[in-house]
Design an enzyme around this catalytic site. Structure first.
Site, mmCIF file in Angstrom:
data_model
loop_
_atom_site.group_PDB
_atom_site.id
_atom_site.type_symbol
_atom_site.label_atom_id
_atom_site.label_comp_id
_atom_site.label_asym_id
_atom_site.label_seq_id
_atom_site.Cartn_x
_atom_site.Cartn_y
_atom_site.Cartn_z
ATOM 1 N N GLU A 248 -40.933 -9.267 31.227
ATOM 2 C CA GLU A 248 -41.055 -10.429 31.752
ATOM 3 C C GLU A 248 -39.544 -10.747 31.183
ATOM 4 O O GLU A 248 -39.422 -11.024 30.035
ATOM 5 C CB GLU A 248 -41.916 -11.302 31.214
ATOM 6 N N CYS A 282 -37.212 -19.311 31.832
ATOM 7 C CA CYS A 282 -36.679 -18.003 32.655
ATOM 8 C C CYS A 282 -36.987 -18.281 34.245
ATOM 9 O O CYS A 282 -36.094 -17.610 34.915
ATOM 10 C CB CYS A 282 -37.497 -16.837 32.266
HETATM 11 P P1 NAD Z 1 -31.459 -12.104 22.561
HETATM 12 O O1 NAD Z 1 -31.336 -11.060 23.738
HETATM 13 O O2 NAD Z 1 -30.885 -11.441 21.404
HETATM 14 O O3 NAD Z 1 -33.046 -12.260 22.184
HETATM 15 C C1 NAD Z 1 -33.877 -12.578 23.431
HETATM 16 C C2 NAD Z 1 -35.164 -12.428 22.815
HETATM 17 O O4 NAD Z 1 -35.410 -11.157 22.459
HETATM 18 C C3 NAD Z 1 -35.298 -13.021 21.332
HETATM 19 O O5 NAD Z 1 -36.794 -13.867 21.041
HETATM 20 C C4 NAD Z 1 -35.197 -11.904 20.237
HETATM 21 O O6 NAD Z 1 -35.900 -12.321 19.073
HETATM 22 C C5 NAD Z 1 -36.094 -10.847 20.813
HETATM 23 N N1 NAD Z 1 -35.083 -9.733 20.485
HETATM 24 C C6 NAD Z 1 -33.927 -9.425 20.481
HETATM 25 N N2 NAD Z 1 -33.704 -7.904 20.229
HETATM 26 C C7 NAD Z 1 -34.981 -7.457 19.982
HETATM 27 C C8 NAD Z 1 -35.408 -5.944 19.673
HETATM 28 N N3 NAD Z 1 -34.591 -5.062 19.664
HETATM 29 N N4 NAD Z 1 -37.054 -6.113 19.723
HETATM 30 C C9 NAD Z 1 -37.787 -6.917 20.042
HETATM 31 N N5 NAD Z 1 -37.342 -8.226 20.389
HETATM 32 C C10 NAD Z 1 -35.941 -8.287 20.393
HETATM 33 O O7 NAD Z 1 -30.796 -13.150 23.264
HETATM 34 P P2 NAD Z 1 -31.092 -14.794 22.660
HETATM 35 O O8 NAD Z 1 -29.859 -15.401 22.211
HETATM 36 O O9 NAD Z 1 -32.303 -15.121 22.047
HETATM 37 O O10 NAD Z 1 -31.357 -15.424 24.304
HETATM 38 C C11 NAD Z 1 -30.354 -15.290 25.185
HETATM 39 C C12 NAD Z 1 -30.832 -14.749 26.501
HETATM 40 O O11 NAD Z 1 -31.971 -14.071 26.546
HETATM 41 C C13 NAD Z 1 -31.047 -15.894 27.536
HETATM 42 O O12 NAD Z 1 -29.867 -16.160 28.115
HETATM 43 C C14 NAD Z 1 -31.844 -15.393 28.294
HETATM 44 O O13 NAD Z 1 -31.301 -14.644 29.419
HETATM 45 C C15 NAD Z 1 -32.846 -14.383 27.719
HETATM 46 N N6 NAD Z 1 -34.064 -15.102 27.305
HETATM 47 C C16 NAD Z 1 -35.065 -14.909 28.151
HETATM 48 C C17 NAD Z 1 -36.310 -15.359 28.001
HETATM 49 C C18 NAD Z 1 -37.424 -15.495 29.020
HETATM 50 O O14 NAD Z 1 -38.402 -16.236 29.038
HETATM 51 N N7 NAD Z 1 -37.490 -14.363 29.771
HETATM 52 C C19 NAD Z 1 -36.688 -15.972 26.818
HETATM 53 C C20 NAD Z 1 -35.635 -16.324 25.797
HETATM 54 C C21 NAD Z 1 -34.346 -15.747 26.125
#
Ligand code: NAD
Length: 474
Positions: A248, A282
């Protein structure tokens, strides 16, 4: 008021005890709330062993008895909603009424899955000879789930609900930035009598934990909610072990307002939805295409709404939008707005940080921004609303479908013909036509294109944790 941060492995709560740890901050004050212990490799191994034992016990428990425990956990969430909601506001920033709604909806999700787990039917297919042909649904096995910081309880609830109802066990790595509310939800399951090892909660360095768990044979399914790049990375790791995935990922949801819609009504509905959780959702509406005739009226009403949003600490009564969840979002908003301005965009309201303590950013409306600007092409994940015009149905469909995102989309029209046509034409996992109710426990939630695959919620959400077996018995 903030809770005790612990890991939950094999039915035991584990605290600091020499483990690595990190600080959890309140985004409204930028002050620390508590330290969160990280799971060591030995802890993860223990969680894997516990989850395997838990799976054996849980799959042998009848769906009827599983449902009883799940419903008890949901009841405990309802009993404890106030404390859990306050913890969520402190660590995530959203306003209290939104946090309360999230906790109560999550309890509903658990209840719904508990019931649906009792209806995981198979079928008998008539054989060609003297043979009984059975199609049965079995739980997939141990699940690894990874959840983000924007919905600290709801997103884990979807994964826990689906997995447990199907008879799977789970290792959940929730967000390190917003762990407390999830810890308290897991406590509800522990207190409801869930057998040891069925639900395990860990924290750590996300990339390290996911790589470690996904490398293990015991894990048969991954469910991830987060950004597209991380989703692709985890899908690649999962492919190495041919593990099933539910992804998702992000969205960039178009809103199409046709000239025959009531522009004020549409603006009121969609603006309230836009600024929910400071736009860190999202399925947040993020690209507004308004047909020329009603554009001035829509923009006026939408901007009035944005100007009326009361920003402040989520625990103070009357505030309608809290801070952004972390400093990365403030930096991202600045990049989007600067790019829009450089590309000829006009900031009608907002467009800057509010104050210098806490990650507050103003509800923002931008017009005259080109389709290839950052804010129109990359998920903003914040309180930004770019509003532009369109002329024809075909033109707006092409523009709405032009990105690689395909999670949610919205349209407003009073014509039944247009309503049906736009619902069909938008490349999106979910479409709200004159409606924003696209996320309920009973209905499938998920994206197409780069927004991911698989659904959470609805019978599809249960099916995500089941495998189909065919038995031919002569
Ligand atoms: P990010 O891409 O670093 O992290 C997104 C999420 O993934 C975080 O909860 C993080 O802990 C987790 N994550 C990161 N790397 C991981 C890995 N290798 N294995 C497992 N989990 C991992 O970015 P961010 O700064 O936290 O959020 C930025 C972007 O992420 C937002 O702009 C948005 O696009 C997206 N996001 C989407 C949702 C959603 O509901 N689909 C939720 C949060 C963030």
């Amino acid at each position: 008021m903030y809770g005790n941060l612990e890991l939950f492995i094999g039915g035991k709560w584990l605290g600091g005890d020499g483990r690595r740890s990190e600080e959890v901050l309140n985004p409204a004050t930028e002050k620390p709330l508590a330290r969160l212990p990280h799971a060591s490799k030995a802890d993860l191994d223990e969680a894997l062993a516990a989850a395997q034992k838990g799976f054996a016990a849980w799959r042998a428990t009848s769906a009827y008895d599983r449902a009883k425990i799940m419903r008890k956990a949901a009841d405990l969430m309802r009993e404890r909603y106030d404390a859990i909601s306050k913890i969520m506001v402190l660590e995530q920033g959203k306003v209290y009424p939104e946090a309360r709604a999230e906790v109560l909806t999550s309890a509903d999700i658990i209840d719904w899955y508990a019931e649906e787990g009792r209806r995981s039917y198979g079928r008998i297919v008539p054989g060609r000879g003297k043979v009984r042909q059975l199609v049965v649904q079995e739980p997939i096995g141990v699940v690894a789930a990874f959840t983000p910081w924007n919905f600290p309880v709801l997103t884990p609830a979807r994964k826990i609900g689906g997995a447990l109802a199907a008879g799977c066990s789970l290792i959940l790595k929730a967000s390190e930035e917003t762990p407390g509310a999830c810890v308290e939800m897991v406590r509800c399951f522990a207190d409801a009598g869930l057998p040891a090892g069925v639900l395990n909660l860990v924290f750590g360095v996300p990339a390290e934990v996911s790589e470690y768990l996904l490398g293990k044979d015991a894990i048969r399914k991954i469910s991830f909610t987060g950004s597209i790049p991380v989703g692709k990375h985890l899908a690649a790791l999962a492919a190495k072990g041919m593990k099933r995935t539910t992804m998702e990922l992000g969205g960039h949801s178009p809103v199409v307002v046709f000239a025959d819609a009531d522009p004020e009504k549409a603006a009121d509905t969609i603006a309230a939805f836009k600024y929910r959780n400071a736009g860190q959702v999202c399925i947040s509406p993020t690209r507004f295409y308004v047909q020329e005739d009603v554009y001035p009226r829509f923009l006026k009403r939408f901007t009035e709404y944005a100007n009326g949003v009361k920003i402040g600490d989520g625990l103070e009564k009357g505030n309608t939008m809290g801070p952004m969840a972390n400093s990365r979002r403030i930096d991202a908003m600045e990049t989007f707005v600067n790019d829009a301005k450089n590309r000829g965009g006009k900031v009608v309201t907002g467009g800057k940080r509010r104050g210098n303590q806490g990650y507050f950013y103003e509800p923002t409306v931008i017009t005259e921004v080109p389709d290839d600007s950052k804010v129109m092409t990359q998920e903003p994940f914040g309180p930004l609303a770019p509003v532009v015009t369109f002329k024809t149905f075909d033109e707006v469909v092409e523009r709405a479908n032009s990105l690689e995102y395909g999670l949610a989309a919205y349209a407003f029209t009073t014509s039944n013909t247009t309503a049906a046509a736009i619902g069909d034409a938008l490349e999106s996992g979910m479409v709200g036509v004159n409606s924003i109710a696209i996320s309920t426990p009973e209905t499938p939630f998920g994206g197409v294109k780069e927004s991911g695959h698989g659904s959470e919620g609805g019978i599809e959400g249960l099916g995500a944790y089941l495998v189909t077996k065919f038995i031919s018995q002569a």
